[in-house]
Scaffold this active site. Sequence first.
Site, mmCIF file in Angstrom:
data_model
loop_
_atom_site.group_PDB
_atom_site.id
_atom_site.type_symbol
_atom_site.label_atom_id
_atom_site.label_comp_id
_atom_site.label_asym_id
_atom_site.label_seq_id
_atom_site.Cartn_x
_atom_site.Cartn_y
_atom_site.Cartn_z
ATOM 1 N N ARG A 2 6.145 9.372 1.351
ATOM 2 C CA ARG A 2 6.688 8.066 1.702
ATOM 3 C C ARG A 2 7.883 8.145 2.650
ATOM 4 N NH1 ARG A 2 5.249 7.301 -3.862
ATOM 5 N NH2 ARG A 2 3.738 5.589 -4.168
ATOM 6 N N SER A 38 1.570 17.840 -8.299
ATOM 7 C CA SER A 38 1.637 16.470 -7.769
ATOM 8 C C SER A 38 1.011 15.510 -8.760
ATOM 9 C CB SER A 38 0.891 16.397 -6.424
ATOM 10 O OG SER A 38 0.819 15.070 -5.942
ATOM 11 N N ALA A 69 -2.497 8.422 4.023
ATOM 12 C CA ALA A 69 -3.604 7.758 4.711
ATOM 13 C C ALA A 69 -3.116 6.623 5.603
ATOM 14 C CB ALA A 69 -4.593 7.214 3.676
ATOM 15 N N ARG A 109 13.922 13.085 -2.270
ATOM 16 C CA ARG A 109 14.636 12.204 -1.346
ATOM 17 C C ARG A 109 15.931 12.807 -0.797
ATOM 18 N NH1 ARG A 109 10.373 10.417 -2.067
ATOM 19 N NH2 ARG A 109 9.713 8.265 -2.444
ATOM 20 N N ASP A 158 5.388 17.904 -4.709
ATOM 21 C CA ASP A 158 5.786 16.665 -4.046
ATOM 22 C C ASP A 158 6.141 15.636 -5.104
ATOM 23 O OD1 ASP A 158 3.417 15.541 -5.060
ATOM 24 O OD2 ASP A 158 2.380 15.545 -3.145
ATOM 25 N N LYS A 161 -4.464 20.291 -4.883
ATOM 26 C CA LYS A 161 -3.335 19.358 -4.958
ATOM 27 C C LYS A 161 -3.558 18.370 -6.100
ATOM 28 C CE LYS A 161 -0.776 15.968 -2.167
ATOM 29 N NZ LYS A 161 -0.891 14.780 -3.044
ATOM 30 N N SER A 178 -4.412 13.751 6.207
ATOM 31 C CA SER A 178 -5.264 13.141 5.194
ATOM 32 C C SER A 178 -6.698 12.988 5.677
ATOM 33 C CB SER A 178 -4.704 11.758 4.824
ATOM 34 O OG SER A 178 -5.594 11.056 3.977
ATOM 35 N N TYR A 215 0.821 -1.204 0.000
ATOM 36 C CA TYR A 215 0.000 0.000 0.000
ATOM 37 C C TYR A 215 0.859 1.260 0.000
ATOM 38 C CZ TYR A 215 -3.397 3.540 1.295
ATOM 39 O OH TYR A 215 -4.169 4.673 1.300
ATOM 40 N N THR A 275 -7.659 17.531 -2.899
ATOM 41 C CA THR A 275 -6.990 16.669 -3.875
ATOM 42 C C THR A 275 -7.891 16.517 -5.094
ATOM 43 O OG1 THR A 275 -5.696 15.466 -2.239
ATOM 44 C CG2 THR A 275 -6.134 14.342 -4.316
ATOM 45 N N HIS A 321 0.239 12.453 -7.374
ATOM 46 C CA HIS A 321 -0.243 11.498 -6.376
ATOM 47 C C HIS A 321 0.803 10.425 -6.085
ATOM 48 C CE1 HIS A 321 -4.272 11.085 -4.422
ATOM 49 N NE2 HIS A 321 -3.762 9.932 -4.037
ATOM 50 N N TYR A 362 -10.634 14.943 0.492
ATOM 51 C CA TYR A 362 -11.167 14.219 -0.661
ATOM 52 C C TYR A 362 -12.645 14.581 -0.773
ATOM 53 C CZ TYR A 362 -7.168 11.087 -1.392
ATOM 54 O OH TYR A 362 -5.945 10.570 -1.688
ATOM 55 N N ARG A 384 0.580 7.183 -8.039
ATOM 56 C CA ARG A 384 -0.424 6.195 -7.634
ATOM 57 C C ARG A 384 -1.717 6.286 -8.432
ATOM 58 N NH1 ARG A 384 0.136 3.870 -2.628
ATOM 59 N NH2 ARG A 384 -2.052 4.113 -2.029
ATOM 60 N N GLY A 388 8.839 12.098 -5.190
ATOM 61 C CA GLY A 388 10.200 11.662 -5.468
ATOM 62 C C GLY A 388 11.292 12.445 -4.782
#
Length: 378
Positions: free
Chosen positions: A324, A267, A90, A304, A300, A245, A117, A35, A171, A269, A145, A272, A302
């Site tokens: 993440r 973004s 989430a 890092r 947002d 977003k 979220s 997930y 979003t 997402h 949402y 996803r 990637g």
Amino acid sequence: MSTPPPPVSLPPEIVSLADHESHARTRLDSNAWAYFSGGAADEITLAANRSAWAQIPLLPRVLRPLAGGHTRVELLGRTLAHPILLAPVAYQCMAHPDGELGSACAAAALGAGMVLSTQASTRLERVADAIRDDAGRGPLWFQLYWQHDRGFSRELVQRAEQAGYEALVLTVDAPCHGARDRERRAGFRLPAGVAAVNLLGLPPPPRVPLRADQSSLFDGLLQHAPTWADVQWLQTNTRLPVLLKGLLHPDDARQAVALGVAGLIVSNHGGRTLDGSPSTASALPCVADAVAGALPLLVDGGIRRGTDVLKALALGACAVLIGRPALYGLANAGAAGVAHVLRLLRDELEIAMALTGCATLAQAPQALASRPLRPGQQ
């Protein structure tokens, strides 16, 4: 009252966000890993988000005055200690029992913004109560949402207002789920005790019988998908600033400016939703050109390294969000792990600024190499 879990110490070999990801893989079960880490379909966009930042060169500058430099930025009327916020993720209680509370407390301790979220596994009021009065915290925003029941959406917004959230983040890039193969292979399901607790009481959508020639998506679910008219409705039904977003197209950005939204988050997402969509690093300059400074841009996807943060600001963003990496830190050590992720990024940002001759983030555009150095050039 349950006893909190004992604190988890981070292994000393975790010195980067990539290390946090590798270690989190050993702590999350296959259900949660699918997930949190998976993307849509072949995960082309998921991979592109990371590689696109890596391919943008920075140009070192030397002998420039750096004493007294700082990472402060202005955003929606507030001065932030640094331009790093936590993106909405989430069901964080799947990663650690502290869930969103751990993330919020870490963000507050590090002066980072927090976007909670709609599908949080902790009530929005409880998260706000935990950090609202912390004088050093960053902004606290609520991600929304759109729900099929407008009355429920209004109540959710009112709850966020009353709890002390400072902005709404709608979003707009997920009218339906992407084809998430990794989740389907894992047979993803929410574990016992984890739920979207802020959506409890949402009435089910009305069931409309479909003919054999109709689509369950277009003639069913998407009947309730938000439109620009719903953005206008939201603006007139809240006293909070509204950010959108999930924009990648310059024309969508221009329309958002015309509606007077408070800000945009570039973004996809996290890769996803639509696989094959542009990386956020490649979309950001086009959106920045389209809005021409009319409103704040965030990005947002990637990010890092601190160098990625500097690149994002050089390309037109005023702040970045991470999803993440903070979740992996949470899985590794609760609030302490999230705080470690934020500290690493800020330290790396300062290093990148120093090595490109940027005393402040207003100077970030000069850090980009306008063209690659030819072989033999130094």
